[in-house]
Design a protein around this motif. Structure first.
Motif, PDB file in Angstrom:
ATOM      1  N   PRO A 122       0.853  -1.202   0.000  1.00  0.00           N
ATOM      2  CA  PRO A 122       0.000   0.000   0.000  1.00  0.00           C
ATOM      3  C   PRO A 122       0.881   1.241   0.000  1.00  0.00           C
ATOM      4  N   GLU A 123       0.541   2.215  -0.814  1.00  0.00           N
ATOM      5  CA  GLU A 123       1.365   3.420  -0.930  1.00  0.00           C
ATOM      6  C   GLU A 123       0.494   4.667  -0.759  1.00  0.00           C
ATOM      7  N   LYS A 124       1.054   5.656  -0.061  1.00  0.00           N
ATOM      8  CA  LYS A 124       0.310   6.882   0.250  1.00  0.00           C
ATOM      9  C   LYS A 124       0.761   8.085  -0.559  1.00  0.00           C
ATOM     10  N   GLU A 125       1.940   8.025  -1.151  1.00  0.00           N
ATOM     11  CA  GLU A 125       2.482   9.202  -1.834  1.00  0.00           C
ATOM     12  C   GLU A 125       2.727   8.896  -3.307  1.00  0.00           C
ATOM     13  N   VAL A 126       1.650   8.800  -4.057  1.00  0.00           N
ATOM     14  CA  VAL A 126       1.710   8.447  -5.475  1.00  0.00           C
ATOM     15  C   VAL A 126       1.120   9.585  -6.299  1.00  0.00           C
ATOM     16  N   TYR A 127       1.901  10.085  -7.252  1.00  0.00           N
ATOM     17  CA  TYR A 127       1.469  11.190  -8.105  1.00  0.00           C
ATOM     18  C   TYR A 127       1.603  10.814  -9.582  1.00  0.00           C
ATOM     19  N   HIS A 128       0.713  11.378 -10.390  1.00  0.00           N
ATOM     20  CA  HIS A 128       0.881  11.417 -11.835  1.00  0.00           C
ATOM     21  C   HIS A 128       1.166  12.873 -12.205  1.00  0.00           C
ATOM     22  N   VAL A 129       2.138  13.071 -13.088  1.00  0.00           N
ATOM     23  CA  VAL A 129       2.543  14.444 -13.399  1.00  0.00           C
ATOM     24  C   VAL A 129       2.555  14.670 -14.906  1.00  0.00           C
ATOM     25  N   LYS A 130       2.302  15.912 -15.286  1.00  0.00           N
ATOM     26  CA  LYS A 130       2.421  16.326 -16.681  1.00  0.00           C
ATOM     27  C   LYS A 130       3.185  17.640 -16.709  1.00  0.00           C
ATOM     28  N   GLY A 131       3.670  18.005 -17.872  1.00  0.00           N
ATOM     29  CA  GLY A 131       4.490  19.201 -17.985  1.00  0.00           C
ATOM     30  C   GLY A 131       5.938  18.885 -17.637  1.00  0.00           C
ATOM     31  N   ASN A 132       6.775  19.907 -17.642  1.00  0.00           N
ATOM     32  CA  ASN A 132       8.214  19.737 -17.388  1.00  0.00           C
ATOM     33  C   ASN A 132       8.500  19.801 -15.893  1.00  0.00           C
ATOM     34  N   PHE A 133       8.177  18.725 -15.216  1.00  0.00           N
ATOM     35  CA  PHE A 133       8.295  18.677 -13.764  1.00  0.00           C
ATOM     36  C   PHE A 133       9.712  19.001 -13.308  1.00  0.00           C
ATOM     37  N   PHE A 134      10.711  18.364 -13.919  1.00  0.00           N
ATOM     38  CA  PHE A 134      12.095  18.538 -13.471  1.00  0.00           C
ATOM     39  C   PHE A 134      12.738  19.812 -14.020  1.00  0.00           C
ATOM     40  N   GLU A 135      12.037  20.528 -14.870  1.00  0.00           N
ATOM     41  CA  GLU A 135      12.485  21.856 -15.261  1.00  0.00           C
ATOM     42  C   GLU A 135      12.046  22.873 -14.215  1.00  0.00           C
ATOM     43  N   VAL A 136      10.912  22.601 -13.583  1.00  0.00           N
ATOM     44  CA  VAL A 136      10.392  23.499 -12.548  1.00  0.00           C
ATOM     45  C   VAL A 136      11.082  23.235 -11.220  1.00  0.00           C
ATOM     46  N   PHE A 137      11.106  21.972 -10.798  1.00  0.00           N
ATOM     47  CA  PHE A 137      11.661  21.610  -9.493  1.00  0.00           C
ATOM     48  C   PHE A 137      13.077  21.042  -9.626  1.00  0.00           C
ATOM     49  N   SER A 138      13.791  21.017  -8.489  1.00  0.00           N
ATOM     50  CA  SER A 138      15.183  20.543  -8.471  1.00  0.00           C
ATOM     51  C   SER A 138      15.317  19.331  -7.546  1.00  0.00           C
ATOM     52  N   PHE A 139      14.673  18.244  -7.913  1.00  0.00           N
ATOM     53  CA  PHE A 139      14.828  16.990  -7.186  1.00  0.00           C
ATOM     54  C   PHE A 139      15.887  16.149  -7.907  1.00  0.00           C
ATOM     55  N   PRO A 140      17.040  15.908  -7.288  1.00  0.00           N
ATOM     56  CA  PRO A 140      18.136  15.211  -7.982  1.00  0.00           C
ATOM     57  C   PRO A 140      17.781  13.775  -8.365  1.00  0.00           C
ATOM     58  N   ILE A 141      18.060  13.414  -9.599  1.00  0.00           N
ATOM     59  CA  ILE A 141      17.905  12.034 -10.078  1.00  0.00           C
ATOM     60  C   ILE A 141      19.264  11.349  -9.933  1.00  0.00           C
ATOM     61  N   ILE A 142      19.320  10.297  -9.128  1.00  0.00           N
ATOM     62  CA  ILE A 142      20.600   9.648  -8.817  1.00  0.00           C
ATOM     63  C   ILE A 142      20.828   8.383  -9.631  1.00  0.00           C
ATOM     64  N   GLU A 143      19.805   7.910 -10.323  1.00  0.00           N
ATOM     65  CA  GLU A 143      19.946   6.735 -11.186  1.00  0.00           C
ATOM     66  C   GLU A 143      19.025   6.910 -12.376  1.00  0.00           C
ATOM     67  N   GLY A 144      19.526   6.627 -13.557  1.00  0.00           N
ATOM     68  CA  GLY A 144      18.754   6.842 -14.774  1.00  0.00           C
ATOM     69  C   GLY A 144      19.177   8.138 -15.438  1.00  0.00           C
ATOM     70  N   ASN A 145      18.336   8.648 -16.302  1.00  0.00           N
ATOM     71  CA  ASN A 145      18.637   9.861 -17.054  1.00  0.00           C
ATOM     72  C   ASN A 145      18.471  11.089 -16.162  1.00  0.00           C
ATOM     73  N   SER A 146      19.595  11.678 -15.750  1.00  0.00           N
ATOM     74  CA  SER A 146      19.542  12.813 -14.826  1.00  0.00           C
ATOM     75  C   SER A 146      19.106  14.099 -15.513  1.00  0.00           C
ATOM     76  N   GLU A 147      19.032  14.115 -16.838  1.00  0.00           N
ATOM     77  CA  GLU A 147      18.646  15.315 -17.581  1.00  0.00           C
ATOM     78  C   GLU A 147      17.169  15.311 -17.966  1.00  0.00           C
ATOM     79  N   ILE A 148      16.421  14.368 -17.455  1.00  0.00           N
ATOM     80  CA  ILE A 148      15.016  14.253 -17.818  1.00  0.00           C
ATOM     81  C   ILE A 148      14.244  15.496 -17.385  1.00  0.00           C
ATOM     82  N   LYS A 149      13.365  15.979 -18.233  1.00  0.00           N
ATOM     83  CA  LYS A 149      12.526  17.132 -17.930  1.00  0.00           C
ATOM     84  C   LYS A 149      11.064  16.740 -17.833  1.00  0.00           C
ATOM     85  N   GLN A 150      10.649  15.836 -18.755  1.00  0.00           N
ATOM     86  CA  GLN A 150       9.247  15.434 -18.828  1.00  0.00           C
ATOM     87  C   GLN A 150       9.181  13.925 -19.003  1.00  0.00           C
TER      88      GLN A 150
END
Length: 819
Positions: A122-150
């Protein structure tokens, strides 16, 4: 020269051990309290500032009006809002829209493990997002494509701790996960766990999927459902008031033909960095704090520090008369006034440096307790901040100067002849002591006001927690059903299983009642219908919260029906509703009985109608806010919660009851995880912030009183030592012990009474301002003002009486032997 100043300061500390200890402890306690609160304040003010573009990120707030009257203010807006604003306004550089699906329905995440086992969480913090989420916010991606925007379709990112929970040491990249409403999404990245100082927390970011019917235009035309967080990234030169002034025409353009003509909307922008302390809207992503609490604690920290410095000043002033001969000798042998000032300021600096060192030791020893009690992380982390260390240095220097300046200048001004003759024993005594008494009064005013504030905070919390709820939430365990939302009758398997689960629980003789519902008391209701109306008044629309409960909800929770009847199984369905008292008033019925049997309608194009069969009066939310106007219906929709009421739950039998429910659950729902909580704890969690503030206020009020008491004790010792021969003479002249006690303590009692009078308007103003935000609040009665004054009088008597009585009991021959 400075070496000599330090040597003399060291000798003075050792020579006057009692006063040195009193000064040192007072300053150290004050600094410890101040640093602990500063860490909490620093943490609260740091929310969301870790984003690189935090100053340019704004959340769109949606206000809903009906016939020009405000119905609610919400942290969420419509799906197309962000994209439409970016297309309309050059000031909007980018946007992202977030849908917290786990707030709408219980989410169970599934993953097929390598060994073929289907893992379910069971999970309590699940979101679906649209738009350039990682262009707006600065949450570091530590595995995978760190340059992802959308996010690309059918992809998902997970947090570091989630990846570890699901996949252990294996890489999460490329793994497939699903939930109730989204199947087979590929993990393309892992981001760092969201910091504690973020106003929203999430573990899953799924790519967007359509939630609107294509028959009505899809998501891009859905200006009806305002359940989506919208964040805008504005250009550096954007003028916020000018941009907000354009929003009314934006509303007219995009929403005019999509809703009822009497329903209107207004948009405004909330700075990202102000959300945590200044936003208390409907559907906040996380419970926010309050700026008034943070700044109130900051004020307390300043006051505690001021009290400690006042102690130092007062003791220095009192001892300045004793040191007049020392000053006279130094001046005779050639010391200049500037050198004397440097000497006294050096002593002040040494005392403050020793105090900050001792407070660091206190912080180190108390850090585990302070971190859990106050929050905001370790107080020791303050010292890793360069800005804070510079601030501490300035604080020590300024504090040393302020605390030592007046005694230094006054003492250094003594004339050598008068000083050596002892003429300063009484000379200029009035001016010195008027300042000292003024500072003591200031200390007492702060202490009295803090005690009054603690009393009011405790009484307000007691009022909210102990007032009748109209519903019995004790001895109740609530189980999350993990049900999937759908139209009536869409999950017949769930309905049959739920009936089997009830049967198993009812077999236990300790179970007094079982009920299922979509909402529970204490949970924020999000199902709002903005177009309810009384059938006899179709034109006047009102907003009601609309939720579901089964036939056993009212009897299980011992809710009183103040009009009409309960739902009857086999008779009532979704066309029968029960209203709470607030809903009856909102709909315009003159009295409760008038509502029974009346028809209520809601909807835009197609009117739904239902008959009012009953009226109830119980709290859906805490007494921190006004009660919701709610309409309850009984339908076949899946219920989110099953509440199991026992005859009694205590620490001894609680595990047994939980185990019984879990066994029954696993037998009926073997493919669903088991989640539970105690309803009374859940409901009372709404008061945690108030409870924490009350505890902090009481704790630091206690520390302030201790620091003030230490100073009062030191001043009493000095006063007695300066008047010891007077005491001997009075005893020889026939004065009794009680007369001497009354003589020496009178001035302190008068100071307390003066402080009490001065504190009354301060208490009245600050407490009225504080309580203004509570819809249900205590009255500030006369004893609220009297209690702290009496307490401070008793503390003062206790502090000074022992030393005065001890001095008055000494043989007068010993007191006058040097005369």
């Amino acid at each position: 020269m400075w070496k000599n100043y330090l040597r003399i300061a060291y000798r003075n500390l050792l020579k006057h051990k009692i006063f040195s200890v009193i000064n040192l402890l007072g300053l150290a306690i004050g600094m410890t309290a101040c640093l602990a609160i500063l860490q909490y304040v620093r943490f609260e003010l740091s929310y969301d500032r870790f984003h690189e573009k935090s100053e340019r990120i704004f959340r769109v707030q949606h206000d809903r009006y009906i016939d020009g009257e405000l119905q609610y203010q919400k942290a969420q807006a419509f799906i197309p809002t962000g994209e439409a604003m970016m297309n309309e306004y050059a000031e909007v550089e980018d946007y992202t829209t977030m849908f917290r699906i786990s707030a709408e329905s219980d989410i169970v995440m599934t993953h097929l493990a390598n060994d073929g086992e289907m893992l379910r969480f069971p999970e309590k913090e699940v979101y679906h997002v649209k738009g350039n989420f990682f262009e707006v916010f600065s949450f570091p991606i530590i595995e995978g494509n760190s340059e992802i925007k959308q996010l690309e379709p059918k992809t998902v990112l997970v947090s570091q701790s989630t990846a570890s929970k699901y996949f252990g040491n294996e890489s999460a990249i490329g793994k497939i996960i699903s939930h109730n409403y989204a199947e087979n999404y590929e993990i393309v990245g892992v981001f760092e766990d969201i910091p504690e100082n973020a106003h929203m927390k999430f573990d899953f970011l799924f790519s967007w999927q359509e939630v609107s019917s294509q028959d009505s235009g899809g998501d891009n035309e859905n200006w009806r459902w305002d359940g989506f967080y919208t964040y805008l990234l504005l250009s550096p030169d954007a003028d916020i008031p000018v941009l907000e002034a354009k929003f009314p025409s934006f509303v007219e353009k995009y929403k005019a033909n999509n809703v009822n003509a009497s329903i209107s909307s207004a948009f405004s922008l909330q700075p990202l960095t102000s959300i945590h302390l200044n936003s208390n809207l409907l559907a906040e992503a996380e419970p926010n704090s309050e700026a008034k609490i943070v700044y109130a604690l900051l004020a307390i920290a300043v006051f505690v520090m001021i009290i400690a410095w006042i102690n130092f000043i007062n003791l220095s002033i009192s001892r300045s008369l004793e040191r007049s001969k020392e000053v006279g000798v130094r001046k005779v042998i050639g010391s200049s006034r500037l050198q004397l000032i440097k000497q006294f300021l050096t002593e002040s600096l040494v005392m403050n440096l020793l105090a900050i060192s001792l407070s660091c030791i206190f912080l180190y020893l108390l850090d585990p307790y302070l971190s859990s009690f106050i929050g905001g992380g370790s107080a020791l982390s303050l010292f890793s901040s360069t800005d804070f260390l510079i601030g501490i240095i300035l604080l020590i220097l300024i504090g040393s100067a302020l605390a030592g300046m007046y005694p230094a200048f006054v003492t250094s001004s003594f004339k050598p002849v008068l000083a050596l003759k002892g003429g300063y024993t009484n000379h200029h005594k009035g001016s010195l002591f008027s300042l000292k008494h003024g500072l003591i009064v200031f200390q007492f005013v702060i202490s009295i006001a803090l005690i009054a504030a603690s009393t009011v905070a405790y009484r307000q919390l007691s009022l909210m927690k102990n007032s009748s709820l109209g519903i019995d939430i004790e001895s109740t365990i609530v189980v999350n059903t993990q049900a999937t939302f759908g139209p009536p009758g869409s999950d017949s398997v769930f309905t049959r299983r739920l009936a089997a689960f009830r049967d198993k629980l009812n077999a236990n003789e300790r179970v007094e009642g079982i009920t299922a519902s979509y909402d529970i008391p204490g949970k924020e209701h999000l199902s709002m219908m903005p177009n309810f109306r009384h059938s006899k008044n179709q034109e006047e629309l009102v907003t009601l919260y609309f939720t579901r409960m089964d036939y056993d909800f009212i009897p299980t929770f011992d809710i009183e029906l103040i009009a009409g009847r309960n739902f009857i199984e086999g008779v009532d369905n979704q066309y029968s509703i029960i209203l709470n008292k607030e809903a009856v008033q909102v709909l315009g019925f003159e009295n409760l009985e008038d509502a029974i049997g009346q028809e209520v309608n809601w909807g835009n194009k197609t009117l739904a109608k239902a008959e009012v069969v009953g009226v109830v009066d119980f709290r859906a939310v805490s007494y921190k806010e006004t009660n919701y106007p709610v309409a309850y219906t009984s339908t076949l929709f899946p219920y989110k919660y099953v509440s199991v009421k026992f005859d009694e739950i205590d620490g001894a039998n609680a595990p047994e009851h939980v185990a019984m429910i879990q066994n029954s659950w696993n037998a009926v729902f073997p493919d669903q995880p088991f989640e539970f909580f105690f309803l009374d704890d859940f409901f009372n969690s709404q008061y945690l912030a108030d409870q924490k503030f009350g505890q902090l206020l009481s704790a630091f009020t206690f520390l302030a009183i201790i620091v003030a008491g230490l100073g009062l004790y030191g001043i009493t010792l000095l006063t007695i030592s300066q008047r010891i021969k007077e005491v001997g003479l009075r005893k020889i002249m026939g004065a009794s012990v009680s007369q001497i006690v009354a003589l020496l303590s009178k001035q302190f009692m008068v100071l307390v009474l003066v402080a009490g009078v001065l504190s009354v308007p301060i208490i009245k103003f600050t407490m009225e301002q504080w309580l203004a935000n509570y819809p249900y609040r205590v009255e500030i009665t006369w004893w609220i003002y009297m209690l702290p004054i009496v307490l401070i009088l008793l503390i003062t008597c206790f502090t000074i009486s022992f030393q005065i009585i001890k001095a008055s009991m000494i043989n007068p021959a010993k007191l006058l032997r040097y005369e």
